[in-house]
Every structure is written in structure tokens, then in C-alpha cells.
Design a protein around this motif. Structure first.
Motif, mmCIF file in Angstrom:
data_model
loop_
_atom_site.group_PDB
_atom_site.id
_atom_site.type_symbol
_atom_site.label_atom_id
_atom_site.label_comp_id
_atom_site.label_asym_id
_atom_site.label_seq_id
_atom_site.Cartn_x
_atom_site.Cartn_y
_atom_site.Cartn_z
ATOM 1 N N GLU A 216 0.829 -1.216 0.000
ATOM 2 C CA GLU A 216 0.000 0.000 0.000
ATOM 3 C C GLU A 216 0.861 1.263 0.000
ATOM 4 O OE1 GLU A 216 -3.925 -1.863 2.297
ATOM 5 O OE2 GLU A 216 -2.325 -0.902 3.440
ATOM 6 N N LEU A 217 1.961 1.221 0.739
ATOM 7 C CA LEU A 217 2.860 2.379 0.757
ATOM 8 C C LEU A 217 3.459 2.608 -0.632
ATOM 9 C CD1 LEU A 217 4.634 4.561 2.068
ATOM 10 C CD2 LEU A 217 6.184 2.754 2.836
ATOM 11 N N LEU A 218 3.882 1.519 -1.279
ATOM 12 C CA LEU A 218 4.496 1.674 -2.591
ATOM 13 C C LEU A 218 3.467 2.098 -3.640
ATOM 14 C CD1 LEU A 218 7.032 -1.256 -2.263
ATOM 15 C CD2 LEU A 218 7.588 1.174 -2.534
ATOM 16 N N LEU A 219 2.229 1.661 -3.484
ATOM 17 C CA LEU A 219 1.186 2.129 -4.407
ATOM 18 C C LEU A 219 0.863 3.600 -4.164
ATOM 19 C CD1 LEU A 219 -1.089 -1.022 -4.595
ATOM 20 C CD2 LEU A 219 0.006 0.120 -6.542
ATOM 21 N N ALA A 220 0.972 4.039 -2.924
ATOM 22 C CA ALA A 220 0.795 5.472 -2.649
ATOM 23 C C ALA A 220 1.919 6.260 -3.329
ATOM 24 C CB ALA A 220 0.768 5.722 -1.147
ATOM 25 N N ALA A 221 3.145 5.746 -3.215
ATOM 26 C CA ALA A 221 4.269 6.381 -3.921
ATOM 27 C C ALA A 221 4.010 6.400 -5.432
ATOM 28 C CB ALA A 221 5.567 5.630 -3.617
ATOM 29 N N GLU A 222 3.406 5.330 -5.908
ATOM 30 C CA GLU A 222 3.117 5.229 -7.341
ATOM 31 C C GLU A 222 2.204 6.368 -7.805
ATOM 32 O OE1 GLU A 222 4.608 2.699 -8.889
ATOM 33 O OE2 GLU A 222 3.648 2.582 -10.856
ATOM 34 N N TYR A 223 1.243 6.767 -6.981
ATOM 35 C CA TYR A 223 0.390 7.913 -7.328
ATOM 36 C C TYR A 223 1.242 9.164 -7.574
ATOM 37 C CZ TYR A 223 -4.438 6.230 -6.566
ATOM 38 O OH TYR A 223 -5.652 5.595 -6.683
#
Lengths: 342, 342, 342, 342
Positions: A216-223
Motif C-alpha cells: 500500500e505504501l508503494l502504491l501510494a508512492a506510485e500515485y
């Protein structure tokens, strides 16, 4: 899914491939390392294209990438991202320390702190101007005034400044004065805010949510990355568990795991990660031993009178002691404390 | 509650006080440091005695000790406990490393491992002979045979041995061959077992339960201490949280916290604490940086063929690399790796 | 793995199959439902036998059972297990309520409670005689004397009794007087104790550990079943989470999940599950609405003076009120309160 | 702190008191029940005013209210808040069911669902138009178009509609078409959004964050109340724990606890709370048995093809079965299913 291109792939072939993918409703992400170039296919259901893609002669190999965060993933990239802010390089061999009060409270407080942390070897000044507070009746920060005080204090002591931004509509204003924008743990999945900082032109310090998985953290970074901003620093700041002796449980295994899964720099926040002053130095050392590229630490000239988070703030002397202990530790690990003697 | 005695307190007065307390149904714990002597009053409701105790002239001061673990608490004691096993001293300046396979599987396996870990600088050999297994159909350990193999391998390579004991009725048998008895995380609140190891005459390595608070861990230690065994080593081995990328979450803040609350040595288990081989070295370094007095690490000559916990076992080379990294780190912290070059 | 036998399979063929499997080091479990008979193969690595088993003509089909708890799994069985204790049937349409004090404290206390809970419709009397206590200095229960008092009170009021057993060596003694043996949450993975109650000849109430997954709970049940005791009742009693307003978090989804995965009866403990008196009735109702086959509830004539767990004990009136609310709820769900008016 | 006024207090005295408090930097909250009137003092450090307030003759009594959420607290209020939407009354004796798809996907999908859930007895239609998604590459909802489709479907079947709003800048637009605004779990501490829905003029459905304590949830509600909106409905939707068999752990003890601490209505979301279709009906029943004033349930005509959350969506038939089971349960509890036969 990732389509690795043949070395012989022409520009025209690449354009045809991208057009094909976009017509099918997918977005694409072009990337390369020293040897190869590839196209990341972004969106649900990409694997259904496999047969059709087999017809493209320019594709050498299709890879089902397991990570859904194509841009944040270390994946095929060889190297780590280094985020530069003037003389500061986050993600390289140096360990970068950011320090300062939880909230900017007054001119005297922020200048005193800035002077002390700069002298001790910090490279960046942290401080809250717009504070997200659990209660509507708690001190909400000095806002724009706090921001200006912090910017002045940073300038006076050659410290880059990092401060939290809590809403998309504030990003532009904060980005004018701050060198780095922090997205706090509570806002890790405030997707509008992530998109806004992704367009801010400033590096982003993204804190892990209290109960966020690393994916989830890396997907937030992806945004943020997907919005056009390649400079994201991840921050482990403690998770919420059954443990009551500390405010949060600092999950230090996240540091080597994030560095393995992603090319982005990773730092730790031992202040929020423990919530207890006496635990900040040992956990700061532990985080660097676990591979952290930097630390963000709360420091206050008079913690007993702090308007927020006094319990977890180091005194100026305490911070100076921590820096003195960090220096030999970093060297023993083959790294160097940015701003330390060299 | 603690009754601190006046320097002038006579033996007779002390005896009267103890008799009074025991008649009221309390147990007592006599202790002293360099300057003072005191009586700990053990049991619920001691504070109700305050008035009556005021009549005892030999008492200087009554203290409501907040910690319910009177014997394990650092409390009035100035010093830390150092547990000695031959040349090994746990809880002093040296960092002691215990290493070996999850389970003893064969003579060759345990001798090969013992030779390698001794050469790399480990001082103790770990290994399971009686294994507590989640499923009744999994490999349950070699039992007595495994114990004898491990004892022989330890002797051959000058390594003290530590192994788990899973039931009160096994304690005597295991204590005959093992230098240190391990009580595993699942048995941390098996009070009969705690009482039995408390009478074993062997130092006890007590692992924190998967969901135990530090107070519960220290009260479990209190059972062992109260049974007459002063040599308990506490071990942080990871707690169970929402995190799925690791088998457990290593709670490194527990290390400085336990050392503050208690005089007992504290070590860490980065193998169970992460469950992932690649994470063992960074977390081992982090644990020592956080103040651990030692480490217990799973090592296997061929992890892919291990009968249990292969995923988290270091290879012999991996362990040797970890020890090479630990040595300068320990020095940077002002400590020394037991068995390291000096 | 499960080998389903052809209807034509002869006894001789079945014996050959079992012999073959046992020679390879596996244990076998024979079972059947109305239509079919099968052989469960117990142990790690059974799938490696697939080729050889293909040569056995008597086998109709090999199934890779995903559940490692072959005996506890609902699997191919059509029906649920009903555990009978005299007129009580646990696991059928009736909802069975067990009630009583946390600990037996005196003759008057246990007889008063027994009379009241029997009058209100409880069918079983609960109470601790051998108490596992976090601190060595807390009240440890009346032991054998408490057990005898409880047995007498149960007899006087036609209540079956259930009490905790905390060590393998106590099982025989406790089983002489108790109708059902409870294995507490802390001992859920005390495998020696599980084996001992598996040979006790008494039904076993197995409480879920504070941090146990459902698979771990079912594997703990498997130890009891595998030791020869088919009568295990599972109990959800709350898990430890970040939540601080309640002592534990009652995980009611576990009830329908356990009933789907296993054929064993499932009950709930809203007293430990919440730790707060006012929450016991609503959560008791909720547990039955979620499908619980019964409840175990702490009741004390004078909770304010209870030697343990007073905060979560219902008064006699409170319990009676709960039973009055449970009765129509059970009917609305198509069930019936055992002991309720009918 | 709360200052309870004497019955003889004049308007002028009240005004003086308010002025005094505001000059000291506090905010005030005037409230009353049938017998008394009081002034809540909002802000940190109110207790320091005690001496000065003693001089105000119009004050009968000063109360240190432990709850920091003065407006959300049940406190001195006798009654519960009932939120009305046309014929719907949330927080009274009726149990109100909201049902619909995770996301609005098409006109056919939303009209089919609306017709079916209305026929089964639901009073409100739920559905996502602006979806917060963990990945930037997942389906983000139909936005304004989805909202219009949902509004039309609600109108056609006499269902009030509730939908999520994910950013402060969307509130006005969404409030034009939706009858109730949902703030999702991820945004529970998006304070700008809370302030915006607090000025929207629409009732707000506030979901508990994945790791929020009840105090944090009530303080989030306080932001909405403090912005001028008295109509907040709290929703328990599952917390994140170590449990892996379900998507979240539905914390049903939160329902009676919230109703005790606050006067606001409380509902449950068994769909997100479990993440597993088969568990939705038993947990829905359990939530109502625990005291929930309503339910919000995901329903989809073809869950296997749902663009999101298909695994946890009931089919139309499944929902109808749940409603048939809820009706007698509600009656057994002395309540009534809104929309059920009467």
C-alpha cells in the motif's frame, strides 16, 4: 505486465506498440536501464493481451511483473534513486538527518533549534506549520506564518526545510517555501493530495500509514510518481500494534524490504516510531544499522513546554549526543553521516 | 510494595517484620544494593498494610513499586545481572552470538554447523531436539538423540549449548546435557514449565510470546526468579501484527525498554523475528545497535533441505558474513563481539 | 492427502494400502460418510507418493486436501459433531450456556452461583480451581478443594461442570471430578497438555489463543483428536489487537468460519472477549446470532469483591436478564436455548 | 470541562461567561437537556481556569469531562440523536438497511440492484461514484455520471442514496445529488474533508478507520459536528489485525461502546468487515444483535463480474435471504426492520 523490447526495436515499432496499448485502454510507462528498454503496461487485466502482443516482432519477452507498482518497483532497474537538494543527496552513501520541532511555535523556538541541529550535523530542518490534529480543539499550527519562520531559520543555518502539507489546495503555497513536502501517515491514502504533490515540483517525503502494508505504501508512492514526480522518499514511522509501552511499533524490517522492492530512498522516524524520548537514540541507531538512508527526528529546546509531542522530542543536548553516536556507527557500516566530520 | 530498612535495623527487627508479613498471607523478598537493604512485599493488596507497617520503627520508607515483578525489576538495584557460562558473560560489554540449526537433524548436520559457527565467532550452539510443532504431523525433533548429538558437537567446538525444553517433566533430562534451557514463545506463560526451569540450576533463555506485553514477559521471568533461579535471559523474537511481508514484526524498542525496566540481559532473535533470510543480517545489526546483549540466529549448512524453518536460516557463508559485519558495529558502539578478534 | 476408496474396495486391499503408507513413514486416518470411505495420509510430503498410489486399483481418487487438520476438517464429512453430556447436546440445534465465577472462592460463592445460573437456564457450571495467573503473586485458585466444591455445587443443581486444566500431570485428577476439561488460551499450543486431554476420556473445551489463527486453533484440536478424543469444542474468546477500550477483540467472524472449516461445535466467551460487564450481554447475543452453539459466561454473586475478573463478571441478576433476552433471539434464529422454556 | 449553569442564570451572566472564556482563547459549546443548561469549554488546558470560574456565581458545578469530544459525547444528554431522511429515521427503534454495489458500473447494474434491494426491504441505496483506490491503475469509478445514475435509480425505487466523497472540493457537487455523504475509512482523519462535509447540509456517514480507536473516531465526528452539522452516523467496518482469514476483523464491541459514549447513531458494514460473501449474513445478524441501528451491505447482480469487491458482494437472492432472516431477529430484540412487513 512488462514488455521488454529487442535491441533492434525501432522508434516506429515502439510508437505502434504504445498506440495499440492505449487504444485498448491501458496506460504505458517507458523505462530503461543500461542494457535494455521496456514498456510497462498499467491497468487491470493486461495479461489478457498476451496473445495479441505475441504478434509484435519488436518485443523480446513479456514479463508478468508481480508488483503492481510499476514505477516504484526496483524491478529491472539496476540503480537506486538518489534525491538531491543542493548539497544533500538522499539515497546514496550518506546518511541524512532531518531534525526540528513537531510544530513551529515561535521565532525564537525555531531559530534556536535550527542553530543547534545544524551545529550537530543535521542537513535539514523539520517542523510543522499546518498540523493535522486528532482533536479539532488542539493547537493546529501557525500556518503560513510558521512556514515563513521555518524558511527563514533554514536559510540562516543552511538547512533545507521539510514540512507537512495536509490538503491538495495547500500544495502550491507550501511548495513555494518548503524544499521538501511531507505527506503524513494519516494522509498516505489521500489520493488527491498524492496527485497534487506529484505535480508540485518538490521532492516528497511519504510516511507509511499506521496500518499500511508495504504494498500500500508503494502504491501510494506510485500515485506521486505517476503524476510526474520522480522524487519520492519513503519513511517508516511505526505501525499500530497491541503494544502499549510505546506509541507505535517501529517496523525496522520494512527498511531493507522497501529497499529491496523499490529503488526509492528510505528513511526512519524514531520519534513517532516510539513516542518515548529515551528510546529515540537507540532506535535511531538501529534504523541506520538496518539500512536507512536517513532519519527524521523531533528536537525541541524545551520539550516539557512543547505544544505537541513533547514526550518524544529530544533536547538540543540529546540530539547532539545522538549525532555523536551516529557518526562512528555510520562509518562502521561503510557509510557516512552527511554533515559529519570527514 | 517495598519497605526500605533503616541502616540501624537489627536482624531481630527484620525477622519480626518478615513474620508479620507472612502471617498476613504475603510473601517477602529480601534484597540489597551497596547502600541499602529492603523487603519486597509480594501479593495483591499489600498497600492495605501501610498503616500497620508505620508502627515498625526499623522501616525508613515505604515505596509503592509500580512494577509487579519485584525480582525482575531494575528498581533499586544499581547493576545489571551478568549471566556467566564458562568464558561467556551475557549482559556485560560483550555481544554474545548463539547460532545453529532450527532442529538437530543428523550428526553431520550439527557437527558441520558447529564447526562453522565456532570458526565465525559464535560462542554458543543453538538447536532444537524437542520441537513444539503447530501440527501433530510435522517433524517433532530427534529428542534425546538430538540432544546428545548437540552436546557432543558443542564439546568438540568449545560452544556452550542452548536448547528448548517444552514440558516440566523434560526439564531434568534436558538440563543434564544443555548449558542453557530455552523456554519458547508459545510456552512463555506455561507456568508449570517456568517453575520447573526455575529449579533446574541452569540459566534460562526466556522468549517473549507472540503477543506478550513486556509486563507479561517480565512476570513470566518473575516465575523463574521466584522459583530460585536468578539467571534469566530475555529474548525479543518478534510479535504478531497485521504485517504479512515478514513472519513476525521484530519489536526492537523492546530491547532498550526491557533493559531500563529490568536488570536481566536481553538478546534478539532476528531469524524468527523476520522469517526471511535476507532480512536476518540487517535486523541482527539493528538489534545490536538498539542495545541487545546478544543474538540467537538460525544457521543451516543447506537451508533448502532443512526439515524446518529453512526460509529463515542463514547459510554457513551468510553467517560468517554477518559476523564480519557485526564486529566493527559492536566496536563503534563501545562493545565487543565475544569471540571476535581483539 | 486423501485417498477416496472405490465402493468395491476389499478389506484386504484397504489393509495393503495402510501397510504401504505406514512403511513409508506416514500415519493414516480412516473415515467415512454415508456414501464413501477414505484414507487420510498424515505427514509432510505425502504428495510425493502420488505416482505409486496410482498403482493401487482400490483407490478411486486422490485429493490434495488443503487443510492440514485432517481429523478436525469438515472436509468430506456431511455432518457436524454433537458432543453429549447427559441431557446436554453441544453442536445441535440447542444453544448451551455455561456460567459461573472466574475462580471458585468459597462454598457459599459457588453454591449461590450454581443455584442462580441453573434457575436462569444455564446447563453447565464453569469455574476455575487451578488458575493460570500472569503474576506468581496473584491468587492461584483453590486447587483440589475448589474442584470438589464445584463438583458438589454442580451435582446439587443438575449442572455439568467445566474447569480448566493447566498441566498434563493434573489431567487425571481433574478428569475424575469435571465433566468437561478446558484448555485455556495461554495453553492452546501446550502440545503435551493437548495430548494428555486427548487421552482423558472427557470432552475438551479448547480456547483460541490470543493471537492464534484459525488454522493454528484447528491444528491444536487435531492434537486432541489425534490422541483419540473425538469430543472437542472450540471457543472464540477474543484476540489481542490495538484496541484498548476492551480487554480483547471478540472475533465473531471466526464462528461461522470455524463451523464451515470444521465439524466441531463452536462456542463464544463474551466475558474474556470484552472484559467489560456492560458489553457481555450485547456480545453474547451477537455471538449466538453469528451461529455460536453455546456461550461461556462469567457470573459472580458480588463482582466487586471477586478475587479475579470482577470487572467482566455479570451479577446474578445481570445473567438472568441475559438469558431472558437470549431465549427469543435463539427462537428467531430457528434454535432453542437449552434449559429455556419450551 | 463543562460548566453547569444554575437554573437562575440570566442571559447576561451567560454572555459574560462566554466572553470571559473566549478571551482566554477557548471556544465554547452551549447545550442543554430537559433539566439543565451547560457550557462546554473546548481547548487544551481548560482546567487551569477552575479558580477564576469559581468567581462566577451563575455556575452551579464544574465537571472535568473525560471525553475530549464534547459535542459527540452522550455526556449529560439524555437522548440519542435520530437522523431523519424523509420516511427514514436512523437511530430510533427501526433498523435501517442500506444496500447496493461497491461501485456504480452501468445504468442496468444500478437500476437492477436498486429494484431488488428496495423489494427486499432496503431503505437506502449505496454505491461508489468517486472511488478511492489503492492503486492508481485500478478502476476509479464513473464519477459524476455514476452519481447521476445512482440518483435516478434511487428516485425510481424510493431509496435515499448514500455515496462516498473523497475530497473537500467535491463535497458541494456530490451533496447536490446524494442524500447522505459517506466519509470512507481511509479519509476518517482527512480533517479538511471532515470540515467540508460539516458544512454540506447533508447527513454524514463516517466510517471508522482501519486502525482507529473509538476516541479517534469520535474526535473525527467532532470535526463534523463542530463545523455545524449535527447529523453524523458512525459506522463500524472492521479493523486490521493479524487475522488473515478475513479481510478485516469486525469489532462488534464497538457498537454498544459507541452507543454508550455517544448519542450518535451507529451502523455496521459486514461486507468490508469480513471481505467474504458467506460471512456477510451471519455478521449482519450479529451486528444487529449487538445493537446496530442499521447496516450497509454490498450487493451486486453478478458479483463474479464486479469491477471491485466482488468477493464480498451478496447476490440479489443472497440479500433477499438476509433480509428475511433479519426481520424476526429485529423483532426478537424489540426493534423493527425499516421497510419490513409490519
Amino acid at each position: 505486465m512488462i514488455a521488454i523490447l529487442k535491441p533492434t526495436c525501432t522508434l516506429r515499432e515502439k510508437a505502434q506498440l504504445v498506440e495499440f496499448l492505449e487504444q485498448r485502454g491501458f496506460r504505458v510507462h517507458l523505462d530503461r536501464n543500461a542494457e535494455r528498454e521496456w514498456v510497462g503496461v498499467l491497468g487491470d487485466g493486461a495479461h489478457a493481451l498476451e496473445r495479441e502482443l505475441a504478434a509484435f516482432g519488436a518485443i523480446e519477452e513479456l514479463k508478468q511483473e508481480s508488483a503492481p507498482y510499476v514505477r516504484a518497483a526496483r524491478g529491472l532497474r539496476g540503480e537506486s534513486t538518489v534525491v538531491r537538494l543542493g548539497r544533500i543527496a538522499l539515497g546514496g552513501p550518506e546518511v541524512v538527518v532531518m531534525a526540528g520541532p513537531c510544530a513551529v511555535e515561535s521565532e525564537e523556538q525555531i531559530f534556536t533549534t535550527a542553530a543547534a541541529v545544524a551545529a550537530a550535523g543535521a542537513r535539514m530542518l523539520r517542523g510543522g506549520a499546518y498540523k493535522p490534529r486528532t482533536s479539532p480543539y488542539s493547537f493546529q499550527g501557525l500556518g503560513q506564518e510558521g512556514l515563513e519562520l521555518m524558511a527563514a531559520a533554514g536559510k540562516a543555518h543552511d538547512l533545507a526545510i521539510v514540512t507537512e502539507v495536509v490538503a491538495a489546495e495547500d500544495v502550491e503555497r507550501v511548495a513555494r517555501l518548503a524544499d521538501m513536502l511531507q505527506v503524513g501517515a494519516r494522509n498516505m491514502q489521500n489520493f488527491r493530495l498524492l496527485e497534487a504533490v506529484g505535480k508540485s515540483g518538490r521532492p516528497v517525503l511519504l510516511k507509511r500509514g499506521l496500518v499500511a502494508t508495504l504494498e500500500e505504501l508503494l502504491l501510494a508512492a506510485e500515485y506521486v510518481l505517476d503524476a510526474g514526480n520522480p522524487e519520492v522518499i519513503l519513511c517508516e514511522r511505526g505501525i499500530r500494534t497491541f503494544v502499549r509501552e510505546t506509541r507505535n511499533t517501529l517496523d525496522l524490517a520494512a527498511i531493507p524490504l522497501l529497499k529491496e522492492k523499490s529503488h526509492l530512498p528510505v528513511i526512519a522516524d524514531p520519534s513517532h516510531g516510539t513516542g518515548v524520548r529515551a528510546l529515540v537514540p537507540p532506535l535511531a541507531l538501529a534504523a541506520v544499522a538496518a539500512g536507512a538512508d536517513g532519519l527524521i527526528v523531533e528536537v525541541h529546546p524545551d520539550p516539557a513546554r512543547a505544544l505537541s509531542d513533547g514526550m518524544q522530542s529530544l533536547t538540543l543536548e540529546g540530539f547532539s549526543g545522538l549525532m555523536a553516536a551516529l557518526d562512528p556507527l555510520a562509518r562502521a557500516l561503510g557509510r557516512r553521516l552527511a554533515g559529519g566530520s570527514s
